[in-house]
Scaffold this active site. Structure first.
Site, short mmCIF file in Angstrom:
data_model
loop_
_atom_site.label_atom_id
_atom_site.label_comp_id
_atom_site.label_asym_id
_atom_site.label_seq_id
_atom_site.Cartn_x
_atom_site.Cartn_y
_atom_site.Cartn_z
N TRP A 59 -13.96 -6.19 3.28
CA TRP A 59 -13.09 -5.21 4.05
C TRP A 59 -11.79 -5.22 3.27
O TRP A 59 -11.24 -4.24 3.23
CB TRP A 59 -12.68 -5.66 5.68
CG TRP A 59 -11.61 -5.29 6.20
CD1 TRP A 59 -12.05 -3.93 7.16
CD2 TRP A 59 -10.45 -5.41 6.12
NE1 TRP A 59 -10.70 -3.65 7.53
CE2 TRP A 59 -9.65 -4.47 6.99
CE3 TRP A 59 -9.78 -6.24 5.60
CZ2 TRP A 59 -8.32 -4.65 7.29
CZ3 TRP A 59 -8.30 -6.40 5.92
CH2 TRP A 59 -7.72 -5.48 6.54
N HIS A 60 -11.51 -6.08 2.65
CA HIS A 60 -10.29 -6.47 1.93
C HIS A 60 -10.13 -5.53 0.70
O HIS A 60 -8.86 -5.14 0.27
CB HIS A 60 -9.80 -7.84 1.53
CG HIS A 60 -9.41 -8.61 2.80
ND1 HIS A 60 -10.22 -9.24 3.70
CD2 HIS A 60 -8.24 -9.10 3.20
CE1 HIS A 60 -9.73 -9.97 4.57
NE2 HIS A 60 -8.38 -9.73 4.50
N GLY A 61 -11.06 -5.16 0.04
CA GLY A 61 -11.02 -4.59 -1.06
C GLY A 61 -11.96 -4.30 -2.06
O GLY A 61 -13.10 -4.89 -1.75
N PHE A 109 -4.92 -2.42 1.67
CA PHE A 109 -6.22 -2.64 2.27
C PHE A 109 -6.52 -1.63 3.33
O PHE A 109 -7.51 -1.37 3.96
CB PHE A 109 -6.26 -4.26 2.84
CG PHE A 109 -6.26 -5.07 1.55
CD1 PHE A 109 -6.69 -4.98 0.44
CD2 PHE A 109 -5.27 -6.36 1.84
CE1 PHE A 109 -6.46 -5.87 -0.56
CE2 PHE A 109 -5.20 -7.14 0.97
CZ PHE A 109 -5.72 -6.97 -0.16
#
Length: 489
Positions: free
Chosen positions: A335-337, A489
């Site tokens: 999810w963060h990148g 993000f």
């Protein structure tokens, strides 16, 4: 528009005055005003972003209406809910939102990974990546919109009947760009009832904003100078300098992200809204499980409720429980990148969590550390330091450009030079004092919702002295209009 910009310093008081003194008499106009100022706030970066958030909002609003309309009966069982017309509506809305998120955030990552995978077998593919501008905060408001339609499908929430209120819920400017990721069950009802001004909440909100600005502009932005210097020159640094660089990044990302959350929550309180807590002094955690109950709470609980529990949660047998836990950590990392470093970071935390899960010790620390004492015990100090060190190692993967860079960093850090005193130690004394001050304040305030809860200080002179001290620190040492890490993000 950045919270730490001059534009926001002008924007906020104007919005506050209009909200309470011009639009307060009519709830519909007040909600419409929130939508307008939120879209101005978000469109300040790029007006094209407004098309995407508007489309996401309308899709989820319509999905909520259709889910109720297509229910086969008022008491669908779990078995009949699956593959019913309402299930298809919910699934289509989830798919649309996920595809939008994946297209903007992960398309190039998947294409590059596909090409590299086949290149290992001597196959070359001529697939072009796209120059896509990642919309600011897309991961946050997409998850917020998804939670609404899922909760409507699960009958935890009645569908919104007013489009303006729903648009205000998705785009509410204090938490639009970097959270907290609010649930519709908590935030949406606020837009359907009249808000009244509460001076005590507003004053406390201003305190929390001030503390958040200090953490961001003084602590995080100062740490960023030295963290960037170290991470950009790994090959020229001693092991001790690399350890210090990782330490500075650990406090940079904490001050940056928790500072944003403090400003967002405090700003929302000025307008009569209570947002969920997003950080609960995570660096005072005694194991990794406690850390994840205290770090980015809105995201970890989102994955718990919408991924972990639907997969079976802890009700499954041990193997499935392990699978569910690792899945959540890996997905959380992704999810963060769009980078393998984030997958590695999430997997690393999942592996650290597993021993606690297997030994059934993942819920042993649910209280505040040193609950009946000012100073922690020796055992608690060791637990906090060892947990922080494990978290710090994970931040190296999070901050590095790629996996090779992270491995290089770790290899260079764990050498004989790890025990030398680096020149950076003397150059960064001011930064260390800022960190120490922040930690001291938050340790004293560890039972409170944020670092500037000052009801116990009865003297107005002392309270205002604290405010002036923080304001002076921000003006003298603040890093300027530096962007927030989690905007990417």
């Amino acid at each position: 528009m950045l919270f730490n910009s001059l534009e926001f310093a002008v924007f906020l008081p104007i919005v506050f005055l209009l909200y309470w003194f011009v639009f307060n008499s009519n709830l519909k106009w007040q909600n419409l005003f929130i939508v307008c100022v939120s879209y101005i706030f978000y469109g300040w970066w790029d007006w094209r972003f407004l098309l995407l958030i508007g489309f996401t909002s309308v899709c989820s609003f319509v999905a909520g209406q259709l889910i109720v309309r297509f229910r086969t009966d008022n008491f669908e069982s779990r078995s009949t809910m699956r593959f019913s017309p309402s299930w298809y509506v919910s699934a289509i809305n989830i798919l649309i939102n996920v595809l939008l998120l994946a297209g903007f955030k992960y398309y190039n990552f998947f294409v590059d990974s596909f090409i590299e995978a086949f290149r290992l077998f001597g196959k070359e593919f001529d697939i072009h990546t796209m120059k896509v501008i990642l919309p600011v905060g897309i991961s946050f408001y997409t998850f917020q919109a998804l939670s609404y339609s899922i909760d409507v499908y699960r009958r935890k929430l009645q569908p919104a009947t007013n489009l303006i209120s729903f648009l205000a819920y998705v785009s509410f400017f204090p938490q639009l760009v970097a959270g907290p990721i609010e649930r519709a069950t908590n935030l949406l009802p606020h837009f359907d009832r009249k808000r009244t001004f509460d001076s005590d909440k507003a004053v406390d909100g201003m305190r929390q904003i001030l503390w958040g600005l200090f953490k961001k502009m003084v602590v995080a932005d100062t740490c960023a100078i030295y963290a960037n210097q170290v991470f950009d020159g790994v090959g020229y640094q001693s092991g001790s300098a690399l350890l210090l660089g990782a330490l500075f990044f650990a406090f940079q990302i904490y001050g940056d992200f928790s500072g944003y959350s403090d400003i967002a929550i405090g700003t929302a309180r000025l307008f009569g809204f209570s947002l969920m807590r997003n950080f609960n002094y995570p660096y005072f955690s005694r194991d990794i499980a406690e850390f994840w109950r205290r770090w980015h709470i809105s995201l970890s609980t989102w994955f718990r409720d919408y991924v972990y529990i639907p997969m079976g949660g802890s009700r499954s047998n041990l193997l499935f429980n392990i699978r569910n836990t690792l899945t959540v950590f890996v997905v959380s990392g992704f999810w963060h990148g769009a980078n393998w470093t984030f997958l590695a970071w999430g997997s690393y935390h999942g592996l650290l969590f597993l021993p606690l899960l297997l030994l059934k010790k993942n819920r042993r620390f649910t209280d505040v550390v040193a609950v009946d004492r000012f100073f922690p015990s020796g055992k608690e100090i060791f637990q906090m330091l060892s947990t922080f060190f494990l978290v710090l190692l994970g931040w190296i993967f999070f901050r590095s450009k790629n996996i090779n860079a992270a491995v290089q960093y770790l290899n260079a850090m764990f050498t004989g030079s790890l025990f030398e005193i680096p020149d950076l130690f003397y150059l960064s004394t001011k930064c260390m004092l800022f960190i120490l001050f922040m930690l001291t304040v938050e340790w004293v305030q560890r039972f409170e919702l944020h670092g500037l809860v000052l009801q116990k200080i009865k003297s107005r002179i002392w309270r205002w002295s604290i405010y002036l001290f923080l304001l002076m620190a921000i003006f003298l040492f603040g890093g300027g209009e530096e962007t927030f890490i989690y905007f990417q993000f």
